[in-house]
Design a protein around this motif. Structure first.
Motif, PDB file in Angstrom:
ATOM      1  N   LEU A  12     -12.610 -57.777   0.847  1.00 21.77           N
ATOM      2  CA  LEU A  12     -12.699 -58.617   2.037  1.00 21.77           C
ATOM      3  C   LEU A  12     -12.465 -60.085   1.687  1.00 21.77           C
ATOM      4  O   LEU A  12     -11.770 -60.806   2.417  1.00 21.77           O
ATOM      5  CB  LEU A  12     -14.069 -58.434   2.700  1.00 21.77           C
ATOM      6  N   LYS A  13     -13.003 -60.513   0.567  1.00 19.02           N
ATOM      7  CA  LYS A  13     -12.808 -61.901   0.115  1.00 19.02           C
ATOM      8  C   LYS A  13     -11.337 -62.162  -0.221  1.00 19.02           C
ATOM      9  O   LYS A  13     -10.792 -63.208   0.103  1.00 19.02           O
ATOM     10  CB  LYS A  13     -13.688 -62.165  -1.100  1.00 19.02           C
ATOM     11  N   ALA A  14     -10.668 -61.185  -0.833  1.00 16.80           N
ATOM     12  CA  ALA A  14      -9.251 -61.321  -1.162  1.00 16.80           C
ATOM     13  C   ALA A  14      -8.392 -61.386   0.094  1.00 16.80           C
ATOM     14  O   ALA A  14      -7.439 -62.162   0.181  1.00 16.80           O
ATOM     15  CB  ALA A  14      -8.805 -60.169  -2.049  1.00 16.80           C
ATOM     16  N   MET A  15      -8.737 -60.575   1.109  1.00 20.47           N
ATOM     17  CA  MET A  15      -7.972 -60.566   2.359  1.00 20.47           C
ATOM     18  C   MET A  15      -8.223 -61.821   3.184  1.00 20.47           C
ATOM     19  O   MET A  15      -7.322 -62.300   3.870  1.00 20.47           O
ATOM     20  CB  MET A  15      -8.322 -59.330   3.180  1.00 20.47           C
ATOM     21  N   SER A  17      -8.667 -64.790   2.146  1.00 24.72           N
ATOM     22  CA  SER A  17      -7.918 -65.927   1.618  1.00 24.72           C
ATOM     23  C   SER A  17      -6.455 -65.905   2.075  1.00 24.72           C
ATOM     24  O   SER A  17      -5.813 -66.936   2.180  1.00 24.72           O
ATOM     25  CB  SER A  17      -7.989 -65.952   0.092  1.00 24.72           C
ATOM     26  N   LYS A  18      -5.926 -64.702   2.383  1.00 25.77           N
ATOM     27  CA  LYS A  18      -4.525 -64.569   2.797  1.00 25.77           C
ATOM     28  C   LYS A  18      -4.324 -64.851   4.289  1.00 25.77           C
ATOM     29  O   LYS A  18      -3.333 -65.437   4.689  1.00 25.77           O
ATOM     30  CB  LYS A  18      -4.018 -63.162   2.507  1.00 25.77           C
ATOM     31  N   LYS A  19      -5.258 -64.390   5.130  1.00 30.48           N
ATOM     32  CA  LYS A  19      -5.068 -64.424   6.575  1.00 30.48           C
ATOM     33  C   LYS A  19      -6.188 -65.196   7.251  1.00 30.48           C
ATOM     34  O   LYS A  19      -7.359 -65.010   6.928  1.00 30.48           O
ATOM     35  CB  LYS A  19      -5.046 -62.992   7.100  1.00 30.48           C
ATOM     36  N   GLN A  20      -5.836 -66.053   8.207  1.00 31.37           N
ATOM     37  CA  GLN A  20      -6.814 -66.821   8.968  1.00 31.37           C
ATOM     38  C   GLN A  20      -7.160 -66.066  10.251  1.00 31.37           C
ATOM     39  O   GLN A  20      -6.296 -65.854  11.095  1.00 31.37           O
ATOM     40  CB  GLN A  20      -6.247 -68.205   9.302  1.00 31.37           C
ATOM     41  N   ILE A  21      -8.402 -65.644  10.406  1.00 28.82           N
ATOM     42  CA  ILE A  21      -8.848 -64.914  11.592  1.00 28.82           C
ATOM     43  C   ILE A  21      -9.758 -65.834  12.398  1.00 28.82           C
ATOM     44  O   ILE A  21     -10.757 -66.325  11.876  1.00 28.82           O
ATOM     45  CB  ILE A  21      -9.590 -63.619  11.203  1.00 28.82           C
ATOM     46  N   PRO A  22      -9.424 -66.085  13.666  1.00 26.46           N
ATOM     47  CA  PRO A  22     -10.258 -66.977  14.474  1.00 26.46           C
ATOM     48  C   PRO A  22     -11.590 -66.324  14.852  1.00 26.46           C
ATOM     49  O   PRO A  22     -11.728 -65.103  14.814  1.00 26.46           O
ATOM     50  CB  PRO A  22      -9.406 -67.229  15.722  1.00 26.46           C
ATOM     51  N   VAL A  23     -12.554 -67.156  15.229  1.00 25.59           N
ATOM     52  CA  VAL A  23     -13.840 -66.663  15.704  1.00 25.59           C
ATOM     53  C   VAL A  23     -13.647 -66.254  17.158  1.00 25.59           C
ATOM     54  O   VAL A  23     -13.316 -67.075  18.005  1.00 25.59           O
ATOM     55  CB  VAL A  23     -14.914 -67.762  15.602  1.00 25.59           C
ATOM     56  N   PHE A  24     -13.805 -64.968  17.463  1.00 21.61           N
ATOM     57  CA  PHE A  24     -13.643 -64.489  18.830  1.00 21.61           C
ATOM     58  C   PHE A  24     -14.633 -63.380  19.108  1.00 21.61           C
ATOM     59  O   PHE A  24     -15.205 -62.790  18.202  1.00 21.61           O
ATOM     60  CB  PHE A  24     -12.208 -64.009  19.100  1.00 21.61           C
ATOM     61  N   SER A  25     -14.853 -63.123  20.402  1.00 22.47           N
ATOM     62  CA  SER A  25     -15.768 -62.074  20.815  1.00 22.47           C
ATOM     63  C   SER A  25     -15.227 -61.425  22.084  1.00 22.47           C
ATOM     64  O   SER A  25     -14.140 -61.770  22.553  1.00 22.47           O
ATOM     65  CB  SER A  25     -17.163 -62.652  21.048  1.00 22.47           C
ATOM     66  N   ASN A  57     -18.382 -53.628  10.919  1.00 23.19           N
ATOM     67  CA  ASN A  57     -18.628 -54.859  10.174  1.00 23.19           C
ATOM     68  C   ASN A  57     -17.920 -54.787   8.832  1.00 23.19           C
ATOM     69  O   ASN A  57     -17.518 -53.728   8.376  1.00 23.19           O
ATOM     70  CB  ASN A  57     -20.131 -55.107   9.995  1.00 23.19           C
ATOM     71  N   GLY A  58     -17.729 -55.945   8.251  1.00 24.77           N
ATOM     72  CA  GLY A  58     -17.068 -56.017   6.961  1.00 24.77           C
ATOM     73  C   GLY A  58     -15.616 -55.604   7.024  1.00 24.77           C
ATOM     74  O   GLY A  58     -14.881 -55.976   7.931  1.00 24.77           O
ATOM     75  N   ILE A  59     -15.214 -54.771   6.095  1.00 23.50           N
ATOM     76  CA  ILE A  59     -13.814 -54.356   6.007  1.00 23.50           C
ATOM     77  C   ILE A  59     -13.468 -53.324   7.084  1.00 23.50           C
ATOM     78  O   ILE A  59     -12.302 -53.130   7.410  1.00 23.50           O
ATOM     79  CB  ILE A  59     -13.520 -53.825   4.591  1.00 23.50           C
ATOM     80  N   ASN A  60     -14.482 -52.682   7.662  1.00 26.02           N
ATOM     81  CA  ASN A  60     -14.269 -51.633   8.661  1.00 26.02           C
ATOM     82  C   ASN A  60     -14.297 -52.160  10.094  1.00 26.02           C
ATOM     83  O   ASN A  60     -14.349 -51.375  11.027  1.00 26.02           O
ATOM     84  CB  ASN A  60     -15.326 -50.543   8.517  1.00 26.02           C
ATOM     85  N   GLU A  61     -14.263 -53.453  10.284  1.00 22.80           N
ATOM     86  CA  GLU A  61     -14.374 -54.026  11.623  1.00 22.80           C
ATOM     87  C   GLU A  61     -13.087 -53.826  12.412  1.00 22.80           C
ATOM     88  O   GLU A  61     -11.986 -53.924  11.873  1.00 22.80           O
ATOM     89  CB  GLU A  61     -14.688 -55.519  11.515  1.00 22.80           C
ATOM     90  N   SER A  62     -13.251 -53.536  13.722  1.00 22.71           N
ATOM     91  CA  SER A  62     -12.098 -53.357  14.594  1.00 22.71           C
ATOM     92  C   SER A  62     -12.404 -53.969  15.953  1.00 22.71           C
ATOM     93  O   SER A  62     -13.557 -54.233  16.290  1.00 22.71           O
ATOM     94  CB  SER A  62     -11.743 -51.882  14.740  1.00 22.71           C
ATOM     95  N   PHE A  63     -11.354 -54.196  16.745  1.00 22.54           N
ATOM     96  CA  PHE A  63     -11.524 -54.752  18.073  1.00 22.54           C
ATOM     97  C   PHE A  63     -10.531 -54.089  19.020  1.00 22.54           C
ATOM     98  O   PHE A  63      -9.476 -53.624  18.607  1.00 22.54           O
ATOM     99  CB  PHE A  63     -11.357 -56.280  18.073  1.00 22.54           C
TER     100      PHE A  63
END
Length: 135
Positions: A12-15, A17-25, A57-63
Motif C-alpha cells: 500500500l505504501k509503494a502504491m 507513492s505512485k498514484k495520488q488518490i483524493p479524499v472522497f466519500s 480498508n487498506g489494499i482491499n478498499e473499493s468504491f
C-alpha cells in the motif's frame, strides 16, 4: 496474520507513492479515468458519476460509482488501488448523512440531486486538505 498485514502495508505504501488518490466519500461526484484495452491498443475512458458507497480498508478498499447513461442507471465497482485506474478526479462534494447511498437507485429527476458540501470532512475554508494514508 501479522505477516500478511505487514506485506499489505508495504504494498500500500509503494502504491500510494505512485498514484495520488483524493479524499472522497459517499455523495461526492467523481471522474474515474479507466484504462481500456481494445486489441493491442489502450486508451483512457472517463467514468463520471456519484460515489454511492466505499467499502473495505487498506489494499482491499473499493468504491461504487453510479451514473445515468441513456436514461438507465449504471453502477460500477472499482478497487481503489487497481492498476486499471489511471486517476480519480473529485468533481464536487456532496452533502449527505449516510455512508451508503443505495436509496439513490430508486430515485430519478430532481429527487436524485445531492446538495453540494462546502465545509466539513477533508475541507478547510473551502480548500481540500490532503489526508495522510499512513496515519
Amino acid at each position: 496474520m501479522d505477516t500478511i498485514a505487514k506485506f499489505e502495508a508495504k504494498q500500500l505504501k509503494a502504491m500510494a507513492s505512485k498514484k495520488q488518490i483524493p479524499v472522497f466519500s459517499a455523495g461526492d461526484t467523481l471522474k474515474v479515468n479507466v484504462r481500456i484495452t481494445e486489441g493491442d491498443r489502450t486508451r483512457v475512458q472517463a467514468y463520471e458519476g456519484i460515489c454511492i458507497s466505499r467499502t473495505g480498508n487498506g489494499i482491499n478498499e473499493s468504491f461504487t460509482v453510479r451514473k445515468i447513461s441513456y436514461g438507465e442507471g449504471v453502477e460500477r465497482v472499482f478497487p481503489l488501488h487497481s492498476p486499471v485506474i489511471e486517476s480519480i478526479d473529485l468533481v464536487r462534494r456532496g452533502s449527505v448523512r449516510r455512508a451508503k447511498l443505495y436509496y439513490m437507485r430508486k430515485r430519478s429527476g430532481k429527487s436524485a440531486r445531492i446538495a453540494e458540501r462546502t465545509t466539513g470532512h477533508g475541507m478547510e475554508d473551502g480548500r481540500e486538505v490532503a489526508e495522510s494514508a499512513g496515519e
